[in-house]
Scaffold this motif. Structure first.
Motif, short mmCIF file in Angstrom:
data_model
loop_
_atom_site.label_atom_id
_atom_site.label_comp_id
_atom_site.label_asym_id
_atom_site.label_seq_id
_atom_site.Cartn_x
_atom_site.Cartn_y
_atom_site.Cartn_z
N ARG A 1 0.85 -1.18 0.00
CA ARG A 1 0.00 0.00 0.00
C ARG A 1 0.89 1.23 0.00
O ARG A 1 2.09 1.14 0.26
CB ARG A 1 -0.94 0.01 1.21
CG ARG A 1 -0.26 0.02 2.57
CD ARG A 1 -1.31 0.00 3.66
NE ARG A 1 -0.75 0.05 5.01
CZ ARG A 1 -0.43 -1.01 5.72
NH1 ARG A 1 -0.58 -2.23 5.21
NH2 ARG A 1 0.06 -0.87 6.96
N PRO B 1 -2.11 0.35 9.51
CA PRO B 1 -2.30 -1.11 9.42
C PRO B 1 -3.76 -1.53 9.39
O PRO B 1 -4.06 -2.67 8.99
CB PRO B 1 -1.59 -1.64 10.67
CG PRO B 1 -1.49 -0.47 11.59
CD PRO B 1 -1.36 0.73 10.72
N ALA C 1 -4.92 -3.17 6.25
CA ALA C 1 -4.51 -4.52 5.90
C ALA C 1 -5.51 -5.58 6.38
O ALA C 1 -5.73 -6.59 5.70
CB ALA C 1 -3.13 -4.81 6.48
N CYS D 1 8.93 -7.99 3.22
CA CYS D 1 8.61 -6.80 4.03
C CYS D 1 9.64 -5.70 3.81
O CYS D 1 10.82 -5.97 3.59
CB CYS D 1 8.59 -7.16 5.51
SG CYS D 1 7.55 -8.59 5.93
N ASN E 1 5.13 -1.34 6.75
CA ASN E 1 3.80 -1.85 7.11
C ASN E 1 3.89 -2.38 8.54
O ASN E 1 4.37 -3.50 8.75
CB ASN E 1 3.34 -2.95 6.16
CG ASN E 1 3.09 -2.44 4.76
OD1 ASN E 1 2.97 -1.24 4.53
ND2 ASN E 1 3.02 -3.35 3.80
#
Length: 293
Positions: free
Chosen positions: A169, A175, A178, A208, A231
């Motif tokens: 994103r 978060p 998500a 990540c 994230n």
């Protein structure tokens, strides 16, 4: 034990890039510090989303020689699973000035993409084959021998499918974005499995984005390495990983906005997680508890 996620940073470290439109960059600078209320919604990926998906994938795959266009096409082709996040509606729809500034491309801007690609059943597809190869090579270069061997064995075992979990994103979306798309993805995977489609995964791989900088402790006169996760929910997910390895993006640096000399300089990394797919719902519950604290 789950713990609260870190609060979003006012200015998040963002990797250097060359903007496609300098006017857009100037507009972004003018908007720094302003609060904008925007509604988002998940949609099935379509051909119109190609460039938005590709732009987000480039964040994940930096440092890897991957056919990003091919992966974007694959995501669009399997539109029975996964979502793209777009802006919907708005409180200022009658604002003539905003209407004049908006263009058709902005209406279809992709703010996030969440999906999963089967690295086992699609192993003969060129873009997926290339992706598998570079992940294995990077693992052999950066991980322990045990982790490298484990990854090779899992990708070579066609009886236990491995999925690449993609969760990207735009910077600074919290978060909370998500969780609903992860939950939606889980339901779509169950529906696909019920139809005997190849979405019964034994393991998941998640790439990540992590940023690091050296920080000195004044009292002990020691240097420690501080991590910031792009994230934040992935910091919780990483606690449950079966194995992981990371690599630095050589020649890159993290930057966003105007930095003073005393500001910490972040170095971008990618951390690759290997997860037990059967435990992923349980892991998401842990993330949900952390987000809601």
């Amino acid at each position: 034990m789950s713990h609260p996620l870190k609060k979003p940073r006012a200015v998040f470290p963002e990797e250097e890039y060359v903007p496609e439109d300098s006017e857009d960059e100037e507009m972004e600078d003018e908007c720094i510090g302003q609060t904008v209320n925007i509604d988002f919604e998940g949609f099935t990926a379509s051909d119109n989303d190609f460039h938005g998906i590709k732009r987000l994938l480039q964040q994940s795959f930096r440092g890897l020689e991957v056919d990003v266009s091919g992966i974007a096409d694959t995501i669009i082709s399997q539109n029975y699973v996964g979502s793209v996040i777009k802006q919907v509606g708005g409180e200022d729809e009658d604002d003539e000035d905003e209407e004049e500034m908006a263009d058709e491309d902005d209406a279809d801007q992709v703010f996030g993409v969440t999906t999963i690609i089967n690295l086992t059943s699609r192993k003969d597809e060129k873009c997926v084959s290339g992706l598998r190869s570079v992940i294995v090579e990077k693992c052999a270069e950066c991980a322990s021998d045990a982790t490298s061997q484990q990854l090779r064995e899992l990708l070579g075992d066609e009886s236990r499918h491995v999925g690449l979990l993609i969760s990207e994103r735009v910077v600074n979306l919290p978060p909370h974005f998500a969780l609903p798309v992860f939950e939606c993805l889980g339901k779509e995977l169950e529906e696909a499995k019920a139809k005997k489609m190849p979405y019964d995964f034994a393991y998941l791989i998640l790439i990540c984005k992590v940023f690091k900088h050296e920080k000195k402790k004044k009292k002990k006169n020691k240097t420690v390495q501080e991590e910031v996760w792009s994230n934040p929910e992935e910091e919780i997910i990483a606690e449950e990983a079966l194995a992981n390895f990371e690599y630095v993006l050589k020649g890159d640096k993290a930057a966003s906005g105007d930095w003073d000399e005393d500001d910490p300089q972040y170095t971008p990394y990618r951390r690759v997680l290997l997860l037990d797919a059967k435990r992923f719902p349980e892991i998401l519950n842990k993330v949900k508890r952390a987000v809601n604290q």
